[in-house]
Design a protein around this motif. Sequence first.
Motif, PDB file in Angstrom:
ATOM      1  N   SER B  43      40.039  28.955  40.043  1.00  0.00           N
ATOM      2  CA  SER B  43      40.996  28.493  40.830  1.00  0.00           C
ATOM      3  C   SER B  43      40.699  27.155  41.581  1.00  0.00           C
ATOM      4  CB  SER B  43      41.528  29.505  42.210  1.00  0.00           C
ATOM      5  OG  SER B  43      42.029  30.622  41.497  1.00  0.00           O
ATOM      6  N   GLN B  83      47.949  31.259  41.761  1.00  0.00           N
ATOM      7  CA  GLN B  83      47.389  32.861  41.811  1.00  0.00           C
ATOM      8  C   GLN B  83      48.152  33.675  42.778  1.00  0.00           C
ATOM      9  OE1 GLN B  83      43.153  32.498  42.034  1.00  0.00           O
ATOM     10  NE2 GLN B  83      42.984  34.882  42.768  1.00  0.00           N
ATOM     11  N   ASP B 159      47.238  30.390  36.986  1.00  0.00           N
ATOM     12  CA  ASP B 159      46.309  31.002  37.609  1.00  0.00           C
ATOM     13  C   ASP B 159      46.271  32.534  37.753  1.00  0.00           C
ATOM     14  OD1 ASP B 159      43.773  31.237  38.593  1.00  0.00           O
ATOM     15  OD2 ASP B 159      44.058  29.951  40.196  1.00  0.00           O
ATOM     16  N   GLU B 160      45.514  33.022  36.797  1.00  0.00           N
ATOM     17  CA  GLU B 160      45.502  34.647  36.835  1.00  0.00           C
ATOM     18  C   GLU B 160      47.072  35.144  37.190  1.00  0.00           C
ATOM     19  OE1 GLU B 160      42.782  36.917  38.002  1.00  0.00           O
ATOM     20  OE2 GLU B 160      41.210  35.175  38.566  1.00  0.00           O
TER      21      GLU B 160
HETATM   22 MG   LIG Z   1      41.171  32.624  41.434  1.00  0.00          MG
END
Ligand SMILES: [Mg+2]
Lengths: 376, 312
Positions: B43, B83, B159-160
Motif C-alpha cells: 500500500s 484498500q 489495492d487488495e
Molecule cells: Mg496494504
Amino acid sequence: MKNIGPVFIKELKHHLREKKANIMMILFPIALIVILGAALSSMFNTTKIELDGVKVLYTNMGGSQLEQAFTGFIEQAGKMGVMFEETDDSNLGIEMVKQADYSCYVLLKDNPRVIRLYKNNRYNFEANLVETLLNAFVERYNAISEIARENPAALADVMDETDKEFYYIKSLDGKRKPTSTDYYSVAILTMVLMYSSIAGMSSIRMEKSLKTGNRILCSPVKKHEILIGKVMGCIMITILQSLMVFLFSKLILNAYWGDNIGVIIAIIASEAILTVSFGTCIGFTIKNEGLSVGIINTVIPIIVMLGGGYVPLDTMGEFVQKLSVVSPIKWTNQAIFRLIYNSDFSYVPVSIAVNLIISALLITVSSIVYRKEAVW
Amino acid sequence: MKMVKIVELTKKYGDVIAVDNISLEIDVGEIFGLLGPNGAGKSTTINMITGLLSMDKGSIWVMGKDARNSTNEIKRNIGIVPQDVGIYEDLTSLENVMFFASLYGLRGSELKKRAIEALEFTGLTEHINNFPRKFSGGMKRRLNIACAIAHRPKLIIMDEPTVGIDAQSRKHILQSVQMLNEMGSTIIYTSHYMEEVEEICTRVAIMDYGKIIAEGTQKELMSIITDQNSVWVSISGEADRIDKTELMEIPGVISVEIDDNTVKINNSNNINNLDRIIHYFTEKDIPIKNIENKTPDLETVFLTLTGRKLRD
Ligand SMILES: [Mg+2]
Ligand SMILES: Nc1ncnc2c1ncn2[C@@H]1O[C@H](COP(=O)(O)OP(=O)(O)O)[C@@H](O)[C@H]1O
C-alpha cells in the motif's frame, strides 16, 4: 473552479439526507424560542417601570426657536416618565453618561443646528428609546419650521396635530421594546446558528473516516475546489435552516423583526459563514474527534453568553459587558437589535466585517493544513 | 514507454522502512501483481504512485512523466481502488460513481452513461438506486471498484480489492479485472492471496519487508525453485504426533509445514527420499490417506525465499 459544482451538490445531498440533524437544527431553536419567550416574559414586560427611571441630561446651546420646541418635547417626554435635567457643562454631561448615571446626554447646538445624542456604549434599551423619541421630535420640528416659513397661519393647526400625533403615533414607535419572544427569536437564532460549526466539522471529518478523502485527493481535482465546494454547501444548508427558524418566529410566533429584513438576513448569512468556517477549521486542525466536539461545545457557550444570547447583556455586570467585544455574536446581536428597534444601520458593517474577517482567517488556516495532507 | 517506472524508491515511517529502495517497471497492457504478506509495503508503494504519500528517496514515472511534476496529467489517467473501501453510505450506488467520475471531468449525460456502465460491469445494476448502507461486504467492494473505473483510466491500481469477501464476489471481481485489462487498461493488482495473483497476473513482484525479493512472469518465478518438489501427505488425524525436526533430518527435505491433516514437505529434486518419508509415517503408525507430488506454486516460492508462509 469547474469542479466546485459537483462537490457542492454532493455536500448538499449529505446534509439534506441527515434528517435528524436537520430537525434538530430547526425544531430545537423554535422550541427554545417558545419556551424562553413564555418563561422569561416577565423579565421583559417591565417597560413602564423602567421608563420611570430614565434620566436624561441635556445642554441647550441652540437658538431660542429650538429651545422653545425642545422645552415642549421635554414636557411631553416627562409625561412618559423620561426625566430631563439640564447642565451647562457638556464635558460633565458626557462623563455622567459614561459612568451610567444617566441613560444619555443630549446636546443642542445652533449654527449648524444639530441635536447630538451621547449614550453609553453598552447595549441599552433606555437610551435607544430616548433616541427614537428624539428622532421623532427632530422630524416633527423640521416639518414645523418648514411650514412656519411658508405659511404662518398653518402653524397652530400642525401644532395641535403634533400634540396628538407625537403622543399617539410616534410615541407608540418609541415605546417599542422587545417582548421576550422578540428578544429570544433573535438571540436563539444567532445562538443555534453557532452550532452549525459541528456540521462544518463533521463534513471534514467524514471524508477522512470514510476514506473517501483519499480517493478525492487521488483525483485531478484541486484542493481549493474541494474546500470551497464543501464549505459553500455547509453554508447554504445553514442559511436555509436559519431561514426556516426566522420564518417560523416571524409568521407563527409573530416575533417582531423590524422593517429591514433583507439586511438582517445578510447579517445572519455572515454568521453562517463564520460558524461553518469555525467548524471546518476545527475539522482540519484537531485530529481527535472527542476533542473537536469538546472545543466547539466550550467555545460556543462562552461567545454566545458574551453576545447576550442567554440573557440581555445590560442585565449582566460591567466586566462581562466590557469582555463582550471579543464575541462576534455580540456584534451580530447588537447590529440586529439596533436595526429592528432603531432602524440604525451603523452596526451592520462592523458585524458583517467581524464575521467575515474571522471566517477568512479560519479558512486560511484550514487550507494551509489541507495543503499539507497529500503531496501532489 | 513504460506505464509505470519506479526507480530506487524508499519510504520510512520513523524507524520502520516501509519501502526499501525498490525498482520496478510495468509495461502497458500488463496485469501486474504485487504479492506480499501484510505489512510488506504494498500500500505504501501504491500510495506513492497516486501521490497520497511523499517519497523519501527515488522517483516514479507514470506514462513517461515524472510524478513529481505532472500531477494532474497523471492523475487523470489513473483509477484507484483503495484498500479501505471509500464510498458514501448516504449516496446511492449511482450517485457515488457519478460523483467520483465527475471529479475526472465527466459531466451530464456522458457522466451518467459511464456511471451506469461501470455499475453494470461490477454487477450492481439491480442496486443502482440503493444505498450502500445495506450492502454486503462483497457488494461494497464491487462499488469501490465501480467508483474507480467509470472515467476509463489507462492505469487501474487495485489495492487488495478482495479482502474479506465471499467466494462469488471474489470470482466476479477477478473476472472483471481481466475484462478491464482486455478493454485496454493496464492493471496493478496487490494481494496477499497467492491464488488470485496466480490466476490473473501476467507478471508478479514479490514483496517482503519493503523489498522486492523476486520479480518476473510466473514461469520465471517457478524456475527459481525448479530444483524442488513438494510432497503433500494427507493423514486422517494425529498430526500432533509428527515432529517437524525429525522429518527435516531425512536427507533432501528442505522444509516441512503442517496444515490441518496435510503434511507439506519440500524436497530437493536431486535426492529420492519418498521411501524414507513414507517409512517415517508407517514407523509411527500414522495411517496415510493420500500422497501427492505437487509442482511448486508462488506460495512455495515465497516460502523458499523467506522461510515463512505468505499468510500466518
Ligand atoms: Mg496494504
Ligand atoms: N502511517 C503509518 N505510520 C507508521 N507506519 C506505517 C504507516 N503506514 C504503514 N506503516 C508501516 O509500513 C509498513 C508497510 O505497510 P503497508 O504498506 O500498509 O503494507 P501492506 O500494504 O503490504 O500490507 C508496515 O510495517 C506498516 O506497519
